[in-house]
Structure formats: C-alpha cells, structure tokens
Design an enzyme around this catalytic site. Structure first.
Site, PDB file in Angstrom:
ATOM      1  N   GLU A  24     -39.970  20.241  25.544  1.00  0.00           N
ATOM      2  CA  GLU A  24     -40.163  19.296  24.439  1.00  0.00           C
ATOM      3  C   GLU A  24     -41.398  18.421  24.648  1.00  0.00           C
ATOM      4  O   GLU A  24     -42.108  18.106  23.694  1.00  0.00           O
ATOM      5  CB  GLU A  24     -38.904  18.435  24.284  1.00  0.00           C
ATOM      6  CG  GLU A  24     -37.714  19.269  23.812  1.00  0.00           C
ATOM      7  CD  GLU A  24     -36.419  18.469  23.738  1.00  0.00           C
ATOM      8  OE1 GLU A  24     -36.425  17.260  24.076  1.00  0.00           O
ATOM      9  OE2 GLU A  24     -35.400  19.062  23.339  1.00  0.00           O
ATOM     10  N   HIS A  41     -33.621  10.879  19.262  1.00  0.00           N
ATOM     11  CA  HIS A  41     -33.429  12.135  19.990  1.00  0.00           C
ATOM     12  C   HIS A  41     -33.788  11.895  21.448  1.00  0.00           C
ATOM     13  O   HIS A  41     -34.699  11.127  21.739  1.00  0.00           O
ATOM     14  CB  HIS A  41     -34.358  13.235  19.449  1.00  0.00           C
ATOM     15  CG  HIS A  41     -34.510  14.382  20.398  1.00  0.00           C
ATOM     16  ND1 HIS A  41     -33.586  15.391  20.489  1.00  0.00           N
ATOM     17  CD2 HIS A  41     -35.440  14.637  21.349  1.00  0.00           C
ATOM     18  CE1 HIS A  41     -33.958  16.234  21.455  1.00  0.00           C
ATOM     19  NE2 HIS A  41     -35.082  15.790  21.986  1.00  0.00           N
ATOM     20  N   ASN A  79     -29.238   9.857  12.923  1.00  0.00           N
ATOM     21  CA  ASN A  79     -28.668   9.206  14.108  1.00  0.00           C
ATOM     22  C   ASN A  79     -29.705   8.551  15.026  1.00  0.00           C
ATOM     23  O   ASN A  79     -29.534   8.471  16.231  1.00  0.00           O
ATOM     24  CB  ASN A  79     -27.724  10.147  14.854  1.00  0.00           C
ATOM     25  CG  ASN A  79     -28.419  11.382  15.373  1.00  0.00           C
ATOM     26  OD1 ASN A  79     -29.618  11.553  15.186  1.00  0.00           O
ATOM     27  ND2 ASN A  79     -27.672  12.237  16.046  1.00  0.00           N
TER      28      ASN A  79
END
Ligand code: RTP
Ligand code: MG
Length: 142
Positions: free
Chosen positions: A128, A117, A114
């Site tokens: 992250e 992110h 997809n």
C-alpha cells in the site's frame, strides 16, 4: 517490535467533516510520526487497484464509489509497532462495534463511511505504501 511503517488514509467522509486535524492529533499523541502525506482525489482506477483484494466482495462497487466521492489524505505513519498501533486507534471496521474513544467510534457513521483506512499486515503495508508513494517522497524522522 521494531520501528514500522503503515499506510493510513483519511477517507472522504472525515475530510468532509473537517476533522483531518483531530485525526492526525490522535496519531501524534500516540507517538506515530507522519513521514509522508498528500491530499488527493482518487480516480476510479486508483481506488479499484488499491482495494483489489476485495474485488469479488458484494460491497466492492460501493467501496470504490465512496472512496472516489471526495478528496482523501493518504499518508505514511511511522513508529513502534505502527501497523497494530494504528489499527487500535482506528477501532473496528463497523463503527457500531468500535470501542469508545477510537477514531471510528468518534468520527464514522457507517461501515461504508468509516473515516479511516490502515494497513492490516506488514505485507499490506509494503504494498500500500508503494502504491501511493515513491521512496523519495517519504521523509524518515529518526
Ligand atoms: P480498511 O481496509 O478500509 O482499513 O478497513 P478494514 O481493514 O477495517 O476492513 P476491510 O475488511 O479491509 O474492508 C475494507 C472496507 O470495505 C468496507 N466494508 N464494507 N458492507 C460490508 O460488509 C463491508 N465490509 C467492509 C469498509 O468501508 C471497510 O473499511
Ligand atoms: Mg482492510
């Protein structure tokens, strides 16, 4: 909402489609600034650690397999309300449900592949960003 940072990844499918520049252009046109970026091939351990919150989910092994299937671009975006702004540009996780004109509607094929992110909260963004970047690798741009 104050200036914010978020972690963005251009996933292996989008890198393979040669649309890195088109995706970056959407961030820049929306006023988000790239303040850190690197292309890298994630190891299995890196991908598992990054997505640790999903490790009990049935799609975890497929997700790790996909994220290690080719190089990714890992980057930090900075700007007004950057976390939500990036999620809006990305569109829904499943590209079939993503609004027209979003990155996933335009460049993603499936819920697994997809295209991008983006961190989903300030807490995720902090974790992250630190997962991939040292402070010295991030270049504030004012
Ligand atoms: P991301 O973390 O990659 O930005 O995506 P997200 O927040 O929109 O979605 P999340 O729930 O965090 O899921 C992480 C990635 O796992 C894959 N996924 N597959 N088959 C499924 O039901 C399913 N659900 C999630 C997707 O590739 C998603 O981006
Ligand atoms: Mg997520």
């Amino acid at each position: 909402m104050a200036n914010q940072r978020t972690l963005s990844i251009i996933k292996p499918d989008a890198v393979a489609k040669n649309v890195i520049g088109e995706i970056e252009s959407r961030f820049e046109k929306a006023g988000l600034k790239i303040v850190a970026a690197k292309m890298q091939q994630l190891s299995q351990a890196q991908a598992e650690g990054f997505y640790a919150e999903h490790k009990e989910r049935p799609f975890f092994q497929d997700l790790v397999g996909f994220m290690t299937s080719g190089p990714v671009v890992v980057q930090v975006l900075e700007g007004e309300n950057a976390i939500a702004a990036n999620r809006d540009l990305m569109g829904a996780t499943n590209p079939k449900e993503a609004e027209a004109g979003t990155i996933r509607a335009d460049f993603a094929d499936t819920i697994d592949a997809n295209a991008v992110h983006g961190s989903d909260s300030p807490e995720s963004a902090e974790r992250e960003i630190a997962y991939f970047f040292q402070d010295s690798e991030i270049c504030p741009r004012g």
